[in-house]
Motif scaffolding. Structure first.
Motif, PDB file in Angstrom:
ATOM      1  N   THR A 136      16.461  55.063 -49.739  1.00 28.90           N
ATOM      2  CA  THR A 136      16.527  56.651 -49.061  1.00 28.90           C
ATOM      3  C   THR A 136      17.274  57.343 -49.984  1.00 28.90           C
ATOM      4  O   THR A 136      17.848  57.144 -51.007  1.00 28.90           O
ATOM      5  CB  THR A 136      17.232  56.351 -47.805  1.00 28.90           C
ATOM      6  N   VAL A 137      17.547  58.767 -49.474  1.00 31.72           N
ATOM      7  CA  VAL A 137      18.236  59.850 -50.299  1.00 31.72           C
ATOM      8  C   VAL A 137      19.716  59.150 -50.572  1.00 31.72           C
ATOM      9  O   VAL A 137      20.114  59.817 -51.520  1.00 31.72           O
ATOM     10  CB  VAL A 137      17.871  61.097 -49.690  1.00 31.72           C
ATOM     11  N   GLU A 138      20.230  58.670 -49.602  1.00 30.79           N
ATOM     12  CA  GLU A 138      21.522  58.055 -49.798  1.00 30.79           C
ATOM     13  C   GLU A 138      21.751  57.079 -51.101  1.00 30.79           C
ATOM     14  O   GLU A 138      22.770  57.050 -51.469  1.00 30.79           O
ATOM     15  CB  GLU A 138      22.087  57.410 -48.601  1.00 30.79           C
ATOM     16  N   GLY A 139      20.544  56.568 -51.302  1.00 33.55           N
ATOM     17  CA  GLY A 139      20.901  55.651 -52.420  1.00 33.55           C
ATOM     18  C   GLY A 139      20.810  56.409 -53.849  1.00 33.55           C
ATOM     19  O   GLY A 139      20.800  55.558 -54.921  1.00 33.55           O
ATOM     20  N   LEU A 140      20.351  57.305 -53.910  1.00 34.68           N
ATOM     21  CA  LEU A 140      19.867  58.282 -55.124  1.00 34.68           C
ATOM     22  C   LEU A 140      21.376  58.454 -55.730  1.00 34.68           C
ATOM     23  O   LEU A 140      21.235  58.063 -57.260  1.00 34.68           O
ATOM     24  CB  LEU A 140      19.317  59.567 -54.722  1.00 34.68           C
ATOM     25  N   GLY A 141      22.340  58.732 -55.314  1.00 37.66           N
ATOM     26  CA  GLY A 141      23.526  59.078 -56.031  1.00 37.66           C
ATOM     27  C   GLY A 141      24.685  58.998 -55.211  1.00 37.66           C
ATOM     28  O   GLY A 141      24.670  59.158 -54.113  1.00 37.66           O
ATOM     29  N   ARG A 142      25.672  58.757 -55.867  1.00 38.89           N
ATOM     30  CA  ARG A 142      27.070  58.811 -55.057  1.00 38.89           C
ATOM     31  C   ARG A 142      27.464  60.500 -55.077  1.00 38.89           C
ATOM     32  O   ARG A 142      27.525  61.168 -56.039  1.00 38.89           O
ATOM     33  CB  ARG A 142      28.180  57.773 -55.868  1.00 38.89           C
ATOM     34  N   PRO A 143      28.455  60.574 -54.355  1.00 33.91           N
ATOM     35  CA  PRO A 143      29.348  62.024 -54.245  1.00 33.91           C
ATOM     36  C   PRO A 143      29.961  62.028 -55.492  1.00 33.91           C
ATOM     37  O   PRO A 143      30.072  63.459 -55.798  1.00 33.91           O
ATOM     38  CB  PRO A 143      30.208  61.751 -52.824  1.00 33.91           C
ATOM     39  N   ASP A 144      30.610  61.308 -56.188  1.00 32.84           N
ATOM     40  CA  ASP A 144      31.254  61.600 -57.212  1.00 32.84           C
ATOM     41  C   ASP A 144      30.634  61.322 -58.572  1.00 32.84           C
ATOM     42  O   ASP A 144      31.106  61.371 -59.544  1.00 32.84           O
ATOM     43  CB  ASP A 144      32.464  60.721 -57.250  1.00 32.84           C
ATOM     44  N   ASP A 145      29.273  60.843 -58.282  1.00 29.65           N
ATOM     45  CA  ASP A 145      28.386  60.642 -59.603  1.00 29.65           C
ATOM     46  C   ASP A 145      26.809  60.755 -58.890  1.00 29.65           C
ATOM     47  O   ASP A 145      26.121  59.946 -58.835  1.00 29.65           O
ATOM     48  CB  ASP A 145      28.659  59.103 -59.980  1.00 29.65           C
ATOM     49  N   LEU A 146      26.252  62.072 -58.983  1.00 36.02           N
ATOM     50  CA  LEU A 146      25.187  62.677 -58.384  1.00 36.02           C
ATOM     51  C   LEU A 146      23.938  62.155 -59.408  1.00 36.02           C
ATOM     52  O   LEU A 146      24.458  61.936 -60.704  1.00 36.02           O
ATOM     53  CB  LEU A 146      25.039  64.026 -58.236  1.00 36.02           C
ATOM     54  N   HIS A 147      22.840  61.838 -58.979  1.00 36.43           N
ATOM     55  CA  HIS A 147      21.846  61.743 -59.728  1.00 36.43           C
ATOM     56  C   HIS A 147      21.313  63.108 -60.284  1.00 36.43           C
ATOM     57  O   HIS A 147      21.812  63.903 -59.817  1.00 36.43           O
ATOM     58  CB  HIS A 147      20.625  61.015 -58.845  1.00 36.43           C
ATOM     59  N   PRO A 148      20.646  63.040 -61.577  1.00 35.51           N
ATOM     60  CA  PRO A 148      20.315  64.124 -62.372  1.00 35.51           C
ATOM     61  C   PRO A 148      19.510  65.000 -61.336  1.00 35.51           C
ATOM     62  O   PRO A 148      19.886  66.233 -61.488  1.00 35.51           O
ATOM     63  CB  PRO A 148      19.886  63.409 -63.590  1.00 35.51           C
ATOM     64  N   LEU A 149      18.684  64.294 -60.444  1.00 34.55           N
ATOM     65  CA  LEU A 149      17.974  65.378 -60.057  1.00 34.55           C
ATOM     66  C   LEU A 149      18.814  66.172 -58.789  1.00 34.55           C
ATOM     67  O   LEU A 149      18.600  67.268 -58.637  1.00 34.55           O
ATOM     68  CB  LEU A 149      16.940  64.577 -58.863  1.00 34.55           C
ATOM     69  N   GLN A 150      19.644  65.515 -58.149  1.00 34.46           N
ATOM     70  CA  GLN A 150      20.600  66.251 -57.255  1.00 34.46           C
ATOM     71  C   GLN A 150      21.354  67.422 -58.044  1.00 34.46           C
ATOM     72  O   GLN A 150      21.611  68.291 -57.404  1.00 34.46           O
ATOM     73  CB  GLN A 150      21.662  64.986 -56.448  1.00 34.46           C
ATOM     74  N   GLU A 151      21.882  66.991 -59.283  1.00 37.19           N
ATOM     75  CA  GLU A 151      22.775  67.900 -60.040  1.00 37.19           C
ATOM     76  C   GLU A 151      21.815  69.016 -60.300  1.00 37.19           C
ATOM     77  O   GLU A 151      22.244  70.442 -60.112  1.00 37.19           O
ATOM     78  CB  GLU A 151      23.251  67.283 -61.111  1.00 37.19           C
ATOM     79  N   SER A 152      20.633  69.021 -60.544  1.00 37.15           N
ATOM     80  CA  SER A 152      19.726  69.943 -60.982  1.00 37.15           C
ATOM     81  C   SER A 152      19.371  70.871 -59.795  1.00 37.15           C
ATOM     82  O   SER A 152      19.183  72.138 -59.742  1.00 37.15           O
ATOM     83  CB  SER A 152      18.536  69.218 -61.716  1.00 37.15           C
ATOM     84  N   PHE A 153      19.289  70.135 -58.561  1.00 39.85           N
ATOM     85  CA  PHE A 153      18.936  70.970 -57.284  1.00 39.85           C
ATOM     86  C   PHE A 153      20.275  71.993 -57.070  1.00 39.85           C
ATOM     87  O   PHE A 153      20.067  72.898 -56.680  1.00 39.85           O
ATOM     88  CB  PHE A 153      18.444  69.953 -56.051  1.00 39.85           C
ATOM     89  N   GLY A 154      21.197  71.387 -57.203  1.00 42.41           N
ATOM     90  CA  GLY A 154      22.258  71.958 -56.835  1.00 42.41           C
ATOM     91  C   GLY A 154      22.609  73.267 -57.898  1.00 42.41           C
ATOM     92  O   GLY A 154      23.173  74.242 -57.468  1.00 42.41           O
ATOM     93  N   ARG A 155      22.601  72.983 -59.133  1.00 45.28           N
ATOM     94  CA  ARG A 155      22.638  74.011 -60.187  1.00 45.28           C
ATOM     95  C   ARG A 155      21.811  75.004 -60.219  1.00 45.28           C
ATOM     96  O   ARG A 155      22.192  76.199 -60.525  1.00 45.28           O
ATOM     97  CB  ARG A 155      22.615  73.264 -61.410  1.00 45.28           C
ATOM     98  N   ASN A 156      20.447  74.908 -59.460  1.00 46.52           N
ATOM     99  CA  ASN A 156      19.593  75.764 -59.444  1.00 46.52           C
ATOM    100  C   ASN A 156      19.272  76.411 -58.087  1.00 46.52           C
ATOM    101  O   ASN A 156      18.457  77.161 -57.757  1.00 46.52           O
ATOM    102  CB  ASN A 156      18.242  74.901 -60.085  1.00 46.52           C
TER     103      ASN A 156
END
Length: 407
Positions: free
Chosen positions: A95-115
Motif C-alpha cells: 500500500t502507499v504506507e509501504g512506499l516510503g518512510r516519513p524520514d526517507d520518502l520514496h523518490p515519487l513521494q519527494e517529487s509529488f511534494g516538490r511539485n
C-alpha cells in the motif's frame, strides 16, 4: 468442459463460504505477514482500512473507475475495491504506507511534494502507486504518453499538470529504473481503532483464551466519536445497586445486547454484544477490563473493545458512579466511545442520542437487577438501533413543537 468443477481465474483462490461464515486469509502486507478471519464478502480495500489500519488506501467510487484504491498485488497495480480479501491468500500486497518512510520518502513521494502535486490528497495514494507501477513496467514512457498512461486515476482537484510533472521528473532522475518501495519490513500491523484486536500477526483476529490475557486495551488518541453522560434516579437503596455494580456478570447482563462469555482473570473478561440496525445485525466479540471498583466512592470504571466480523470496531471508556440519595440512588454513566467501520456511519449527534438511550435502558436494567437479584433476560437480545433512533427523533420533534415556556 468435461469436468463439473467450476473454473477458477488464474492466480485467485476459489472460495466458497456460507453467509456469516469467516474465511482465514494469510497474506503479506508491506512486508509483514498477517492473518485475518473475514467474511468472504469483505473487499481488500475494507480489509486494509478497517482491519489493518492502513487508511492510506482510499475508497472512492467502489466500482474500479476512479483509481483511489490502487495498491500493488504481487508487484502489479490492482484495484483494492474490486478484489475480495479472501482471494489474496498467499499474496504480497503493498500500500502507499509501504512506499516510503516519513524520514526517507520514496523518490515519487519527494517529487509529488516538490511539485505541489498533492492538492487535497484524496487521489494521491492512487496516483503514487499507479505511477510506481507505470515506471516499473514502462520506464521508457514519454512525457507525451503520461496523460493517457495515468488516466486510470481521477484527480478531483484537476491538478494533473503538477502530477504529470512530478512523475516525469522522477522518471528522468531514475533512467535505470525506479527504486523499490522502501518501507516494507516485518512489523506489527494494528487496527485503525488504536491497535486492538482488529488483526494480529500470526494469530487469529478474533480474541480468545490465552491470547486475550496478553491484550492491552489502549484507547485511540484524540476525541471520541461519542461522549455520553446519563444521570438516572433509581428508587432502590445504594447497597442493592452496588451489589449489581460489584458483580461483573450481572452488570454485563444489564447492558443491552451484551453477554459475558468468559472470565480471564485479573479483572479481564471476554464477551460479545449484538446490535440490530434494520436488516443488518452486528455481533461484536471483544474484551473488557475493570480498572476500578470502589464501594467507598461508588465507582466502577471499565475499558472495553470489540470487533464485528464485517470490520466495524468499537472501544469505550465507561465510568459508573452511584451515590445514595434520600429517594434511593443516583446513578451516573460517563462514556467515551470510539467507533469505526459501518457502525460509525451514523451522524455523531444521532449516534450520541442512541447511545444515551442504551444507557437509559442499562440504568433501568440495573434497577430491575437490584430489585430481583438478576439481570433481565431481554438485555441479551440485540437492541434495535432503528427503534431507538425513531424514539430519539420523536423526542426531538416533541421538543421542537413544544411552545416556549414548556406549556
Amino acid at each position: 468442459m468435461t469436468s463439473t468443477e467450476e473454473p477458477v481465474q488464474e492466480g485467485l483462490r476459489p472460495v466458497r463460504a456460507e453467509a456469516g461464515e469467516t474465511v482465514e486469509v494469510r497474506f503479506t502486507v508491506n512486508g509483514t505477514p498477517a492473518v485475518l478471519n473475514l467474511p468472504a464478502r469483505v473487499t481488500l480495500a475494507d480489509a486494509l482500512r478497517d482491519h489493518l489500519g492502513l487508511t492510506g488506501t482510499h475508497v472512492g467510487c467502489e466500482h474500479g473507475v476512479c483509481g483511489m484504491c490502487t495498491v500493488l498485488v504481487d508487484g502489479e497495480a490492482a484495484r483494492a475495491c474490486l478484489l475480495f480479501a479472501c482471494q489474496l491468500d498467499g499474496a504480497e500486497v503493498v500500500t502507499v504506507e509501504g512506499l516510503g518512510r516519513p524520514d526517507d520518502l520514496h523518490p515519487l513521494q519527494e517529487s509529488f511534494g516538490r511539485n505541489h502535486a498533492l492538492q487535497c490528497g484524496f487521489c494521491t495514494p492512487g496516483f503514487l502507486l499507479s505511477s510506481y507501477d507505470l515506471l516499473s513496467n514502462k520506464p521508457e514512457v514519454t512525457d507525451e504518453e503520461l496523460p493517457a498512461e495515468l488516466s486510470g486515476v481521477i484527480c478531483r482537484c484537476t491538478g494533473y499538470r503538477n502530477i504529470l510533472t512530478a512523475v516525469s521528473q522522477t522518471r528522468a532522475a531514475h533512467p535505470e529504473g525506479i527504486p523499490e518501495p522502501g518501507n516494507c519490513a516485518r512489523r506489527t500491523l494494528v487496527g485503525r481503532s488504536g491497535g486492538q484486536s482488529a488483526t494480529v500477526v500470526e494469530e487469529r483476529a478474533e480474541p480468545s483464551g490465552e491470547a486475550d490475557r496478553n491484550v492491552e486495551i489502549v484507547l485511540p488518541e484524540g476525541d471520541p466519536t461519542i461522549a455520553v453522560q446519563v444521570d438516572t434516579a433509581l428508587d432502590v437503596p445504594f447497597d442493592e445497586v452496588w451489589r449489581v455494580l460489584d458483580d461483573v456478570r450481572v452488570l454485563a447482563g444489564c447492558l443491552p445486547g451484551a453477554e459475558l462469555t468468559e472470565e480471564l482473570g485479573e479483572q479481564l473478561y471476554a464477551g460479545r454484544a449484538r446490535v440490530a440496525v434494520g436488516p443488518i445485525k452486528l455481533s461484536f466479540h471483544g474484551i473488557a477490563r475493570v480498572l476500578e471498583q470502589d464501594r467507598e466512592t461508588g465507582t466502577i470504571r471499565v475499558l472495553a473493545q470489540g470487533q464485528d466480523t464485517g470490520g466495524a470496531q468499537t472501544q469505550a471508556d465507561i465510568t459508573l458512579r452511584a451515590h445514595a440519595t434520600a429517594a434511593g440512588t443516583e446513578l451516573r454513566a460517563d462514556a467515551a466511545v470510539y467507533l469505526t467501520g459501518r457502525i460509525a456511519q451514523f451522524g455523531r449527534a444521532l449516534a450520541g442520542d442512541i447511545s444515551r438511550r442504551m444507557f437509559e435502558q442499562f440504568a433501568d436494567s440495573v434497577r430491575q437487577a437490584a430489585t430481583t437479584g438478576e439481570a433481565p433476560q431481554r438485555s441479551h437480545a440485540a437492541p434495535s438501533a432503528f427503534r431507538m433512533m425513531f424514539g430519539t427523533l420523536l423526542d426531538r420533534i416533541k421538543r421542537i413543537g413544544r411552545p416556549r415556556g414548556g406549556k
